[in-house]
Design an enzyme around this catalytic site. Structure first.
Site, PDB file in Angstrom:
ATOM      1  N   ASP A 186     -13.725 -34.225 -51.256  1.00 51.88           N
ATOM      2  CA  ASP A 186     -14.330 -33.578 -52.415  1.00 51.88           C
ATOM      3  C   ASP A 186     -15.836 -33.512 -52.197  1.00 51.88           C
ATOM      4  O   ASP A 186     -16.484 -34.538 -51.951  1.00 51.88           O
ATOM      5  CB  ASP A 186     -14.015 -34.366 -53.690  1.00 51.88           C
ATOM      6  CG  ASP A 186     -14.722 -33.786 -54.909  1.00 51.88           C
ATOM      7  OD1 ASP A 186     -14.491 -32.605 -55.224  1.00 51.88           O
ATOM      8  OD2 ASP A 186     -15.529 -34.516 -55.529  1.00 51.88           O
ATOM      9  N   GLU A 272     -11.779 -27.938 -50.847  1.00 50.51           N
ATOM     10  CA  GLU A 272     -11.737 -26.856 -51.829  1.00 50.51           C
ATOM     11  C   GLU A 272     -12.414 -25.619 -51.243  1.00 50.51           C
ATOM     12  O   GLU A 272     -13.415 -25.720 -50.538  1.00 50.51           O
ATOM     13  CB  GLU A 272     -12.455 -27.272 -53.115  1.00 50.51           C
ATOM     14  CG  GLU A 272     -11.658 -28.187 -54.006  1.00 50.51           C
ATOM     15  CD  GLU A 272     -12.381 -28.486 -55.300  1.00 50.51           C
ATOM     16  OE1 GLU A 272     -11.889 -28.090 -56.369  1.00 50.51           O
ATOM     17  OE2 GLU A 272     -13.443 -29.125 -55.239  1.00 50.51           O
ATOM     18  N   ASP A 354     -14.676 -38.341 -58.945  1.00 54.60           N
ATOM     19  CA  ASP A 354     -14.736 -37.752 -57.605  1.00 54.60           C
ATOM     20  C   ASP A 354     -13.593 -38.233 -56.714  1.00 54.60           C
ATOM     21  O   ASP A 354     -13.039 -37.455 -55.934  1.00 54.60           O
ATOM     22  CB  ASP A 354     -16.085 -38.078 -56.963  1.00 54.60           C
ATOM     23  CG  ASP A 354     -17.256 -37.475 -57.730  1.00 54.60           C
ATOM     24  OD1 ASP A 354     -17.072 -36.389 -58.303  1.00 54.60           O
ATOM     25  OD2 ASP A 354     -18.331 -38.093 -57.773  1.00 54.60           O
TER      26      ASP A 354
END
Length: 375
Positions: A186, A272, A354
């Site tokens: 992340d 992502e 997170d």
């Protein structure tokens, strides 16, 4: 396999003059070809072919007014025409904006040499067309055929040569994706990286640390007269601070990606698919997002993974990785950015925002790979 190697150049006075001529001539040819294309399209509704523009360039060089174009490498001028063609192709395929003219006021400059370039590692020299024996610092050697050499100059006046080399190797076949060897990542601001195994990488905030010194130097720069020598000198001082920030950020990201690829047992990395260009439109977070350099990190990790047969898995950018409980898949209606931890209302699991996001990214990437429905 194509690999690029970048080296610092130390040209003498005569070589610097000739390099500057290459910068100026290639810029002139690019702007000339771009203007020619624009005028022709307005008059005829279609664009000129590369061959037609090249023929006009050859004829123009034979005239007395443009004999100075013969002082530089002809292949570099033809490469400028290729750049115009590529710019229009990217525009018509919606990959880039409409091409713009190059300004001579921009301090960063470059030109390319597509042929007849050699290096001498023992003597520390690079030989280019029209430019022989340029001193260079070779931090590492390579084996292979040089395809192109890009000579560039930074805003602080430093010269570099980027060599694109074909080493005749083939990219390894990607390894099989195994859940136990897949690492979720992340990208964040408070922490640069958050991994699904619980580890984190702190955000060094390079630009924020240099902001006070930068503000002082920019205030001095704003008070200089535009036509004075002090203006140019202070301009380089400000550029030097920005360059140090950029180099520090790039150095850290190279070290992190090297460690992930070589010193981590993971063979697949889930990320992502962030739209960084859209995210920086948020005026409150734009500076912080630009400082962490998410796009640059993903680029480095992607090409290094391909070199060593590892996999990059992308999760849809609209996947709510932070708001979904990684334990029971319960999804919150909203989760403000200021809340860094939260407790699931269904299973009462307490989450670090997170860390939970990185676990969800890993799980979603594996689910997408298996063809399962997203959360």
């Amino acid at each position: 396999m194509l690999k690029a190697y970048k080296y610092r150049l130390y040209p003498n006075r005569e070589q610097r003059v000739l390099i500057e001529k290459h910068f100026g001539c290639t810029r002139f040819v690019y702007n000339w070809a771009l203007g020619l294309q624009n005028d022709y399209y307005k008059a005829n509704g279609k664009s000129l072919s590369r061959g037609a523009i090249q023929s006009q360039l050859v004829a123009m060089k034979k005239t007395a007014d443009y004999e100075w174009l013969k002082e530089v490498n002809s292949q570099s001028l033809l490469n400028a025409l290729l750049n115009v063609h590529t710019a229009f192709t990217n525009f018509f395929k919606a990959r880039a904006k409409f091409p713009r003219f190059k300004s001579k006021k921009i301090p960063q400059r470059s030109y390319q040499c597509p042929q007849h370039c050699t290096v001498n590692f023992e003597q520390g020299l690079i030989n280019l067309p029209k430019l022989k024996g340029i001193k260079a610092v070779f931090s590492r050697e390579f084996v292979g055929k040089i395809k192109t050499v890009t000579v560039s100059k930074t805003a602080t006046g430093q010269y570099y040569a980027s060599l694109l080399v074909d080493n005749k190797e083939t990219l390894p076949t990607p390894t099989t994706i195994e859940p136990s060897l897949t690492l979720g990542i992340d990208l964040g601001i408070n922490h640069l990286l958050n991994f699904s195994d619980g580890s984190k990488v702190d955000n060094p905030r390079h630009l924020a640390k240099a902001s006070q010194r930068l503000a002082i130097q920019q205030k001095i720069f704003a008070r200089k007269q535009a036509a004075s020598k002090g203006y140019q000198k202070q301009k380089r001082v400000v550029a030097r601070i920005h360059e140090k920030v950029r180099n520090s950020r790039l150095d850290l990201q190279h070290k992190i990606t090297h460690r992930l690829i070589h010193e981590n047992q993971a063979t697949s990395y889930a990320l992502e698919d962030l739209a960084v260009k859209n995210m920086v439109k948020n005026r409150k977070l734009a500076k912080s997002i630009s400082d962490v350099g998410w796009g640059q990190f993903v680029t480095l990790l992607t090409y290094k993974a391909s070199w060593y047969g590892k996999n990059i898995l992308k999760v849809n950018r609209f996947f709510a990785s932070s708001k979904v409980c990684s334990h029971c898949q319960h999804k919150l209606d909203k989760l403000p950015l200021s809340e860094r931890d939260w407790t699931c209302l269904r299973c009462y699991t307490h989450h670090d925002r997170d860390l939970n996001a990185s676990i969800n990214i890993r799980q979603q990437a594996l689910a997408d790979l298996a063809g399962l429905a997203s959360v």
